[in-house]
Design a protein around this motif. Structure first.
Motif, short mmCIF file in Angstrom:
data_model
loop_
_atom_site.label_atom_id
_atom_site.label_comp_id
_atom_site.label_asym_id
_atom_site.label_seq_id
_atom_site.Cartn_x
_atom_site.Cartn_y
_atom_site.Cartn_z
N ASP A 52 8.00 -2.32 -3.23
CA ASP A 52 6.60 -2.07 -2.90
C ASP A 52 6.05 -0.90 -3.72
O ASP A 52 5.39 0.00 -3.20
CB ASP A 52 6.43 -1.79 -1.40
N VAL A 53 6.35 -0.91 -5.03
CA VAL A 53 5.86 0.13 -5.94
C VAL A 53 5.36 -0.54 -7.22
O VAL A 53 5.82 -1.63 -7.59
CB VAL A 53 6.95 1.17 -6.28
N ASP A 54 4.42 0.11 -7.90
CA ASP A 54 4.00 -0.33 -9.22
C ASP A 54 5.10 -0.02 -10.22
O ASP A 54 5.73 1.04 -10.16
CB ASP A 54 2.70 0.37 -9.63
N VAL A 55 5.33 -0.94 -11.17
CA VAL A 55 6.43 -0.80 -12.10
C VAL A 55 5.90 -0.55 -13.50
O VAL A 55 5.06 -1.31 -14.00
CB VAL A 55 7.32 -2.07 -12.10
N GLU A 56 6.38 0.51 -14.15
CA GLU A 56 5.98 0.83 -15.52
C GLU A 56 6.74 -0.07 -16.49
O GLU A 56 7.81 -0.61 -16.18
CB GLU A 56 6.27 2.30 -15.83
N TRP A 57 6.19 -0.21 -17.70
CA TRP A 57 6.81 -1.07 -18.70
C TRP A 57 8.23 -0.62 -19.02
O TRP A 57 9.12 -1.44 -19.29
CB TRP A 57 5.98 -1.09 -19.98
N ASP A 58 8.49 0.70 -19.01
CA ASP A 58 9.82 1.21 -19.34
C ASP A 58 10.87 0.79 -18.33
O ASP A 58 12.07 0.82 -18.62
CB ASP A 58 9.79 2.74 -19.44
N ASP A 59 10.44 0.42 -17.13
CA ASP A 59 11.37 0.02 -16.08
C ASP A 59 11.50 -1.50 -15.96
O ASP A 59 12.08 -2.00 -15.00
CB ASP A 59 10.92 0.60 -14.73
N ILE A 60 10.96 -2.23 -16.93
CA ILE A 60 11.01 -3.69 -16.90
C ILE A 60 11.98 -4.19 -17.96
O ILE A 60 11.93 -3.78 -19.11
CB ILE A 60 9.61 -4.29 -17.14
N VAL A 61 12.91 -5.03 -17.54
CA VAL A 61 13.86 -5.65 -18.46
C VAL A 61 13.75 -7.17 -18.32
O VAL A 61 13.15 -7.67 -17.37
CB VAL A 61 15.31 -5.20 -18.16
#
Length: 312
Positions: A52-61
């Motif tokens: 339930d948080v917004d995800v930054e691009w750096d945390d996306i794989v």
């Protein structure tokens, strides 16, 4: 035009340095998703439903779902390791006749121009292909995607058509409702062939236009002229709202009772927030777009009494 790829065409031991440019462009009219209630543009948020948080691009794989809800995670360096130096080479494997390729295979067209000092080799390949009447079938990788390609000549320019691999073409057998046998009436067939002959003409692409796009633009211009326009409300800046809150908090912080100890009158006269020792400061917060306002206010100094006592 913008260069989308740089590398070389390779056939045999010959390398032709080239630059690649997109030969086509999407002319579709872009329509945004608008909130009917207020006219604001709808934003799409990358959000993790579990955390339930917004995800930054750096945390996306990237991951491959091999079972429902189970993924194999593929790191960026692992994917890059799969791409070798061949990604910068258009390797021609065979030369074939263009008419042997069904149009279903074609994807997207790119123009190729000579790069650096490759002009002579570029002209040599183009003229040899022109005289042979053949096109090249090659392998190429663009943006980490491997593809087959057809190298051919358009006017005096080498062009590359990316084409599907055979296993990417669906079988005709999967199409439902096809007739098992073809039976036609001979008279109807003759009339149909006559109609085709009457409608036959040399291909002139300039005479074909996107009627839907033209009608859509006419509708848009009509609405603009008639001022049937929805204006999105201006977004209030967060730091303005926080500043007002900080000012209110500052006023509350400097409020004193009507009569302070020692009989000093601390009314409105001479007791305004301007006597604060430090002004209100506002700082922008990183990349979140939000602002944080920090207000530092000290109580005003009271006037000294005859006995030089300080009233605070």
């Amino acid at each position: 035009m913008h260069t989308v790829w740089k590398g070389a065409i390779s056939f045999g031991l010959v390398h032709v340095p080239v630059k690649m440019f997109s030969a086509t462009e999407d002319k579709d009219i872009s329509l945004k998703m608008i909130h009917r209630e207020c006219g604001s543009n709808i934003s799409y948020i990358r959000k993790c439903p579990t955390c339930d948080v917004d995800v930054e691009w750096d945390d996306i794989v990237k991951g491959y779902e091999y079972e429902k809800g189970r993924y194999v995670i593929l790191e960026k360096d692992e994917l890059e390791a799969l791409s070798s130096d061949a990604t910068k080479t258009i390797t021609i494997l065979d030369f074939v006749a263009l008419e042997e390729i069904d149009p279903i295979y074609f994807q997207k067209t790119y123009y190729l121009s000579p790069d650096q000092a490759g002009g002579n080799a570029y002209n040599l390949l183009m003229e040899a292909m022109r005289q042979s009447g053949r096109i090249g079938i090659a392998k190429v990788s663009i943006r980490s995607k491997s593809s087959l390609a057809a190298i051919r000549i358009i006017d005096d320019c080498l062009a590359m058509e990316t084409i599907f691999y055979p296993d990417e073409i669906r079988s005709i057998d999967q199409v439902p409702g096809l007739p098992e046998t073809v039976n036609v009436n001979e008279k109807e067939l003759m009339m149909a062939r006559m109609l085709i002959e009457q409608l036959s003409t040399p291909f002139e692409p300039a005479k074909y236009t996107d009627d839907y796009r033209s009608r859509l633009m006419d509708l848009i211009q009509h609405k603009i002229a008639g001022e049937d326009v929805r204006v999105a409300p201006e977004q209030q800046r967060t730091n303005v709202l926080d500043l007002m809150a900080a000012l209110q908090a500052s006023l509350e912080a400097v409020k004193l009772p009507p009569t302070a100890p020692g009989g000093i009158d601390t009314g409105a006269a001479g007791m305004t927030p301007t006597t604060a020792s430090e002004p209100i400061a506002s700082t922008e917060a990183g990349t979140t777009g939000e602002s944080e306002v920090v207000a530092k206010v000290t109580k005003p100094r009271a006037r000294k009494t005859a006995k030089k006592e300080t009233v605070s």
